[in-house]
Motif scaffolding. Sequence first.
Motif, PDB file in Angstrom:
ATOM      1  N   MET A   1       0.827  -1.109   0.109  1.00 17.22           N
ATOM      2  CA  MET A   1       0.201  -0.153   0.000  1.00 17.22           C
ATOM      3  C   MET A   1       1.057   1.226  -0.026  1.00 17.22           C
ATOM      4  SD  MET A   1      -2.974  -1.236   2.392  1.00 17.22           S
ATOM      5  CE  MET A   1      -3.694  -2.750   2.255  1.00 17.22           C
ATOM      6  N   LYS A   2       0.272   2.277  -0.851  1.00 25.23           N
ATOM      7  CA  LYS A   2       1.241   3.357  -0.987  1.00 25.23           C
ATOM      8  C   LYS A   2       1.171   4.478   0.245  1.00 25.23           C
ATOM      9  CE  LYS A   2      -1.831   5.923  -3.836  1.00 25.23           C
ATOM     10  NZ  LYS A   2      -2.237   6.164  -5.226  1.00 25.23           N
ATOM     11  N   ASP A   3       0.058   4.503   1.037  1.00 22.02           N
ATOM     12  CA  ASP A   3      -0.211   5.482   2.069  1.00 22.02           C
ATOM     13  C   ASP A   3      -1.255   4.975   2.783  1.00 22.02           C
ATOM     14  OD1 ASP A   3      -2.699   6.201   0.655  1.00 22.02           O
ATOM     15  OD2 ASP A   3      -1.628   7.716  -0.401  1.00 22.02           O
ATOM     16  N   ARG A   4      -1.468   5.965   3.923  1.00 20.42           N
ATOM     17  CA  ARG A   4      -2.278   5.513   5.101  1.00 20.42           C
ATOM     18  C   ARG A   4      -3.954   5.549   4.583  1.00 20.42           C
ATOM     19  NH1 ARG A   4      -1.842   5.884  10.859  1.00 20.42           N
ATOM     20  NH2 ARG A   4      -3.953   5.542  11.836  1.00 20.42           N
ATOM     21  N   GLN A   5      -4.068   6.347   3.817  1.00 23.93           N
ATOM     22  CA  GLN A   5      -5.414   6.662   2.961  1.00 23.93           C
ATOM     23  C   GLN A   5      -5.822   5.404   2.283  1.00 23.93           C
ATOM     24  OE1 GLN A   5      -6.008   9.811   0.564  1.00 23.93           O
ATOM     25  NE2 GLN A   5      -8.070   9.679   0.107  1.00 23.93           N
ATOM     26  N   GLU A   6      -4.809   4.764   1.570  1.00 23.71           N
ATOM     27  CA  GLU A   6      -5.228   3.539   0.896  1.00 23.71           C
ATOM     28  C   GLU A   6      -5.286   2.452   1.868  1.00 23.71           C
ATOM     29  OE1 GLU A   6      -2.526   0.495  -2.124  1.00 23.71           O
ATOM     30  OE2 GLU A   6      -2.831   2.755  -2.523  1.00 23.71           O
ATOM     31  N   MET A   7      -4.524   2.464   2.880  1.00 22.41           N
ATOM     32  CA  MET A   7      -4.683   1.502   3.914  1.00 22.41           C
ATOM     33  C   MET A   7      -6.177   1.301   4.328  1.00 22.41           C
ATOM     34  SD  MET A   7      -4.813   0.739   7.488  1.00 22.41           S
ATOM     35  CE  MET A   7      -4.143   2.162   8.088  1.00 22.41           C
ATOM     36  N   GLU A   8      -6.655   2.735   5.042  1.00 23.95           N
ATOM     37  CA  GLU A   8      -7.903   2.906   5.372  1.00 23.95           C
ATOM     38  C   GLU A   8      -9.132   2.600   4.349  1.00 23.95           C
ATOM     39  OE1 GLU A   8      -7.747   7.039   6.813  1.00 23.95           O
ATOM     40  OE2 GLU A   8      -6.611   6.291   8.563  1.00 23.95           O
ATOM     41  N   GLN A   9      -8.971   2.847   3.029  1.00 20.94           N
ATOM     42  CA  GLN A   9      -9.791   2.444   2.110  1.00 20.94           C
ATOM     43  C   GLN A   9     -10.057   0.981   2.129  1.00 20.94           C
ATOM     44  OE1 GLN A   9      -7.907   4.508  -1.387  1.00 20.94           O
ATOM     45  NE2 GLN A   9      -9.776   6.021  -1.169  1.00 20.94           N
ATOM     46  N   PHE A  10      -8.883   0.258   2.164  1.00 24.27           N
ATOM     47  CA  PHE A  10      -8.831  -1.103   2.103  1.00 24.27           C
ATOM     48  C   PHE A  10      -9.569  -1.748   3.357  1.00 24.27           C
ATOM     49  CE2 PHE A  10      -7.057  -5.086   3.035  1.00 24.27           C
ATOM     50  CZ  PHE A  10      -7.473  -5.928   2.193  1.00 24.27           C
ATOM     51  N   GLU A  11      -9.143  -1.170   4.619  1.00 24.79           N
ATOM     52  CA  GLU A  11     -10.115  -1.524   5.686  1.00 24.79           C
ATOM     53  C   GLU A  11     -11.748  -1.558   5.575  1.00 24.79           C
ATOM     54  OE1 GLU A  11      -9.015  -3.091   8.922  1.00 24.79           O
ATOM     55  OE2 GLU A  11      -7.094  -3.458   7.663  1.00 24.79           O
ATOM     56  N   LYS A  12     -11.999  -0.516   5.115  1.00 24.25           N
ATOM     57  CA  LYS A  12     -13.062  -0.229   4.889  1.00 24.25           C
ATOM     58  C   LYS A  12     -13.830  -1.214   4.075  1.00 24.25           C
ATOM     59  CE  LYS A  12     -16.542   3.128   3.248  1.00 24.25           C
ATOM     60  NZ  LYS A  12     -16.830   4.654   2.509  1.00 24.25           N
ATOM     61  N   LEU A  13     -13.121  -1.586   2.839  1.00 29.16           N
ATOM     62  CA  LEU A  13     -13.630  -2.531   1.926  1.00 29.16           C
ATOM     63  C   LEU A  13     -13.630  -3.896   2.770  1.00 29.16           C
ATOM     64  CD1 LEU A  13     -14.103  -3.796  -0.855  1.00 29.16           C
ATOM     65  CD2 LEU A  13     -11.683  -3.993  -1.332  1.00 29.16           C
ATOM     66  N   MET A  14     -12.700  -4.336   3.389  1.00 30.86           N
ATOM     67  CA  MET A  14     -13.007  -5.615   4.020  1.00 30.86           C
ATOM     68  C   MET A  14     -14.141  -5.641   4.869  1.00 30.86           C
ATOM     69  SD  MET A  14     -10.536  -7.535   3.244  1.00 30.86           S
ATOM     70  CE  MET A  14     -10.427  -8.766   4.467  1.00 30.86           C
ATOM     71  N   GLY A  15     -14.386  -4.683   5.725  1.00 33.07           N
ATOM     72  CA  GLY A  15     -15.408  -4.580   6.645  1.00 33.07           C
ATOM     73  C   GLY A  15     -16.762  -4.398   5.645  1.00 33.07           C
ATOM     74  N   GLN A  16     -16.842  -4.091   4.521  1.00 29.62           N
ATOM     75  CA  GLN A  16     -17.972  -3.944   3.806  1.00 29.62           C
ATOM     76  C   GLN A  16     -18.203  -5.330   3.180  1.00 29.62           C
ATOM     77  OE1 GLN A  16     -17.188  -0.768   1.206  1.00 29.62           O
ATOM     78  NE2 GLN A  16     -18.807   0.597   2.083  1.00 29.62           N
ATOM     79  N   LEU A  17     -17.089  -5.954   2.693  1.00 30.88           N
ATOM     80  CA  LEU A  17     -17.217  -7.252   2.188  1.00 30.88           C
ATOM     81  C   LEU A  17     -17.662  -8.493   3.365  1.00 30.88           C
ATOM     82  CD1 LEU A  17     -14.112  -7.705   0.128  1.00 30.88           C
ATOM     83  CD2 LEU A  17     -16.109  -7.606  -0.951  1.00 30.88           C
ATOM     84  N   ARG A  18     -17.254  -8.055   4.411  1.00 33.61           N
ATOM     85  CA  ARG A  18     -17.461  -9.324   5.508  1.00 33.61           C
ATOM     86  C   ARG A  18     -18.980  -8.851   5.724  1.00 33.61           C
ATOM     87  NH1 ARG A  18     -12.265  -7.859   8.158  1.00 33.61           N
ATOM     88  NH2 ARG A  18     -10.836  -9.531   7.445  1.00 33.61           N
ATOM     89  N   GLY A  19     -19.344  -7.563   6.097  1.00 32.77           N
ATOM     90  CA  GLY A  19     -20.627  -7.491   6.357  1.00 32.77           C
ATOM     91  C   GLY A  19     -21.673  -7.919   5.380  1.00 32.77           C
ATOM     92  N   LEU A  20     -21.407  -7.597   4.001  1.00 29.18           N
ATOM     93  CA  LEU A  20     -22.580  -8.139   2.894  1.00 29.18           C
ATOM     94  C   LEU A  20     -22.300  -9.850   2.911  1.00 29.18           C
ATOM     95  CD1 LEU A  20     -21.423  -5.683   0.060  1.00 29.18           C
ATOM     96  CD2 LEU A  20     -23.665  -6.055   1.281  1.00 29.18           C
ATOM     97  N   TYR A  21     -21.041 -10.518   3.057  1.00 31.66           N
ATOM     98  CA  TYR A  21     -21.038 -11.853   3.090  1.00 31.66           C
ATOM     99  C   TYR A  21     -21.919 -12.263   4.212  1.00 31.66           C
ATOM    100  CZ  TYR A  21     -19.567 -16.543   3.739  1.00 31.66           C
ATOM    101  OH  TYR A  21     -19.359 -18.036   3.621  1.00 31.66           O
ATOM    102  N   ASP A  22     -21.625 -11.858   5.469  1.00 33.82           N
ATOM    103  CA  ASP A  22     -22.436 -12.252   6.631  1.00 33.82           C
ATOM    104  C   ASP A  22     -24.116 -12.168   6.311  1.00 33.82           C
ATOM    105  OD1 ASP A  22     -20.066 -12.958   7.806  1.00 33.82           O
ATOM    106  OD2 ASP A  22     -20.320 -11.055   9.168  1.00 33.82           O
TER     107      ASP A  22
END
Length: 128
Positions: A1-22
């Motif tokens: 990851m190139k910066d903190r913002q990209e990492m935060e976007q990724f963490e948000k994506l993981m939460g959304q994917l997990r929530g939708l999957y559940d």
Amino acid sequence: MKDRQEMEQFEKLMGQLRGLYDEISLLARKSSNDGVNAFKLRLINKVLATANCILGPSHLPFDDFKQFDADDVPSNSDVTMVLAQYLEEAERHRANFVTELFGNKWVYVIDGGITDIPAGAPRKVTRK
């Protein structure tokens, strides 16, 4: 990851994917062949579009799949299967950007540098 913002976007994506999957997997257990309604499908496709951008071609689960066709309503089980594959690939992607320090403490690696940003250990992933 190139910066903190990209990492935060990724963490948000993981939460959304997990929530939708559940949520969709619960529906799939009750009525696996029922179609996903238009509202849910729109949100799912929005998250998948973000995932496609963040994961890039090397971590997309399917070369020929980008999102669900709203005219060909997918079933709960179809969506569950696809979301599970996206979660696996997102975890493989994340494993490339975390490292273990000491005492099983995991942190993110951003732009090649070790940070103090806590991360979970990779799940079922063998890193290179």
